[in-house]
Design an enzyme around this catalytic site. Structure first.
Site, short mmCIF file in Angstrom:
data_model
loop_
_atom_site.label_atom_id
_atom_site.label_comp_id
_atom_site.label_asym_id
_atom_site.label_seq_id
_atom_site.Cartn_x
_atom_site.Cartn_y
_atom_site.Cartn_z
N CYS A 66 0.84 -1.19 0.00
CA CYS A 66 0.00 0.00 0.00
C CYS A 66 0.88 1.25 0.00
O CYS A 66 1.89 1.31 0.71
CB CYS A 66 -0.92 0.01 1.22
SG CYS A 66 -2.03 1.43 1.29
N CYS A 70 0.24 5.15 6.83
CA CYS A 70 -0.40 5.00 8.14
C CYS A 70 0.60 4.37 9.11
O CYS A 70 1.10 3.27 8.88
CB CYS A 70 -1.64 4.12 8.02
SG CYS A 70 -2.81 4.69 6.76
N CYS A 73 0.30 0.65 10.36
CA CYS A 73 -0.08 -0.42 9.44
C CYS A 73 1.10 -1.17 8.83
O CYS A 73 1.93 -0.58 8.13
CB CYS A 73 -0.94 0.15 8.32
SG CYS A 73 -1.63 -1.14 7.26
N CYS A 110 -16.40 -9.61 6.10
CA CYS A 110 -15.75 -8.35 5.73
C CYS A 110 -14.50 -8.65 4.92
O CYS A 110 -13.72 -9.54 5.26
CB CYS A 110 -15.37 -7.57 6.98
SG CYS A 110 -16.75 -7.31 8.12
N CYS A 141 -19.33 -6.64 3.83
CA CYS A 141 -18.65 -5.37 4.10
C CYS A 141 -17.32 -5.40 3.37
O CYS A 141 -16.68 -6.45 3.28
CB CYS A 141 -18.42 -5.18 5.60
SG CYS A 141 -17.52 -3.66 6.03
N CYS A 201 -19.55 1.75 8.26
CA CYS A 201 -18.78 1.18 9.37
C CYS A 201 -17.59 2.10 9.58
O CYS A 201 -16.73 2.22 8.71
CB CYS A 201 -18.33 -0.24 9.03
SG CYS A 201 -17.22 -0.99 10.26
N ARG A 273 -18.10 -2.20 17.98
CA ARG A 273 -17.34 -3.44 17.77
C ARG A 273 -16.03 -3.43 18.53
O ARG A 273 -15.22 -2.51 18.41
CB ARG A 273 -17.07 -3.66 16.27
CG ARG A 273 -16.26 -4.94 16.00
CD ARG A 273 -16.21 -5.28 14.52
NE ARG A 273 -17.54 -5.54 14.01
CZ ARG A 273 -18.16 -4.79 13.10
NH1 ARG A 273 -17.54 -3.75 12.58
NH2 ARG A 273 -19.37 -5.08 12.70
#
Length: 333
Positions: A66, A70, A73, A110, A141, A201, A273
């Site tokens: 990616c 972040c 991550c 998901c 999702c 979400c 959640r």
């Protein structure tokens, strides 16, 4: 789904609001712990069965490489975390994973892809996955990064139920964690998804070095959206070797539980959640999170690329607590 029998008497004490003020949120966080938990339980029981937890399963359908930065991550191409990149999975492999998740009791499947923003051809593959999972009788999702209007419309047309796109933290602290995507980018994506009629979400991550005010401002942002997210994942930072946030001071467990409770009070009809970070939580801490209003978890041994409690352990904990699996992701009217 049927709310607790006393729900009608409790709803007046847990109104749906979109006009929260920061001083109100700070005051909730500052309540004595027992008072806060009591208030959260009242809000929870107004709209939900207090002994029922919705179970979702999460699969990384495209892993690593990616371009985002972040700081939490391991999938960022900028960090050396030892993660092996994997291309977008074949549809049939995704559907086999969904079948296994359903057999283990998950009601929602998901799918996460490590993209800054997907290409149109990728969206078509994801739509195939969504339609296949829905054919199994599961909610769907996806989390794919930023979307165009056309891509959002295609996902809606394909039958997608929920789209995950977290705010992560407060707007003020955000640049300490991420610089390749703005906070407004995230808000724009949420608006695009919501306007298309896809359930939202959206939550955040705590324990990234943010302050008490940042946690309050994150929940303020979420609760004052035009509509509360149908699901609000609250993640505890999972520290991964090689990421910039490795070595961050661990968050006091009671601060995490308070965050769950305040989220429940401010967004009483949303599924809150208990998400990433559960492997570092004791059974007792998780039980307190459920008492504070968490009523959804991710099930299975992996959350994208990080560890998660084994399914059998979750089932045993539910049995000890008298908690049942099931339910849709949003409270019934």
């Amino acid at each position: 789904m049927t709310a607790h029998p006393a729900a009608s008497a409790l709803e007046a004490a847990a109104p749906i609001r979109h006009d929260w003020q920061l001083d109100e949120v700070r005051a909730l966080f500052a309540l004595p712990f027992n008072d806060l938990i009591f208030k959260a339980q009242c809000a929870h029981r107004a709209y939900f069965d207090p002994n029922e937890v919705q179970v979702s399963s999460l699969l990384s359908i495209k892993t690593g490489s990616c371009s985002e930065d972040c700081g939490y991550c391991p999938q960022s191409a900028r960090y050396d975390t030892g993660l092996k990149p994997e291309a977008l999975m074949p549809v049939e492999d995704v559907l086999k994973a969904a079948e296994r998740a359903k057999a283990e009791g998950a009601s929602r499947f998901c799918m996460g892809a490590a993209w800054r923003k997907p290409k149109d051809k990728d969206i078509e593959r994801v739509v195939e996955m969504v339609q296949g999972v829905k054919a199994l009788g599961m909610e769907t999702c996806v989390t794919l990064g930023m979307l165009t209007d056309e891509q959002t419309a295609r996902l809606k047309e394909g039958g997608l139920d929920y789209y995950n796109h977290n705010l992560d933290t407060s707007e003020e602290y955000y640049s300490e964690v991420i610089t390749t995507r703005t906070y407004q980018d995230r808000l724009d994506t949420l608006a695009r998804v919501r306007d298309a009629g896809i359930n939202v979400c959206c939550g955040g991550i705590v324990g990234m070095g943010e302050g008490d005010g940042d946690r309050a401002k994150l929940l303020l942002e979420l609760a004052n959206l035009p509509a509360h997210p149908e699901s609000v994942p609250i993640n505890m930072l999972v520290q991964v070797e090689g990421t910039p946030l490795m070595g961050t001071e661990a968050l006091d467990p009671f601060v995490f539980i308070r965050t769950i409770a305040v989220a429940r009070i401010m967004m009483p009809k949303s599924r809150v959640r208990l998400s990433a970070g559960r492997t570092s939580m004791s059974d007792e801490m998780q039980a307190l999170c459920f008492l504070a209003g968490a009523n959804s978890i991710f099930y299975g041994e992996k959350l994208l690329t990080t560890d998660n409690p084994m399914t059998n352990h979750d089932k045993a904990l539910f049995d000890r607590l008298g908690v049942r699996m099931g339910g849709s992701s949003y409270a019934q009217q």
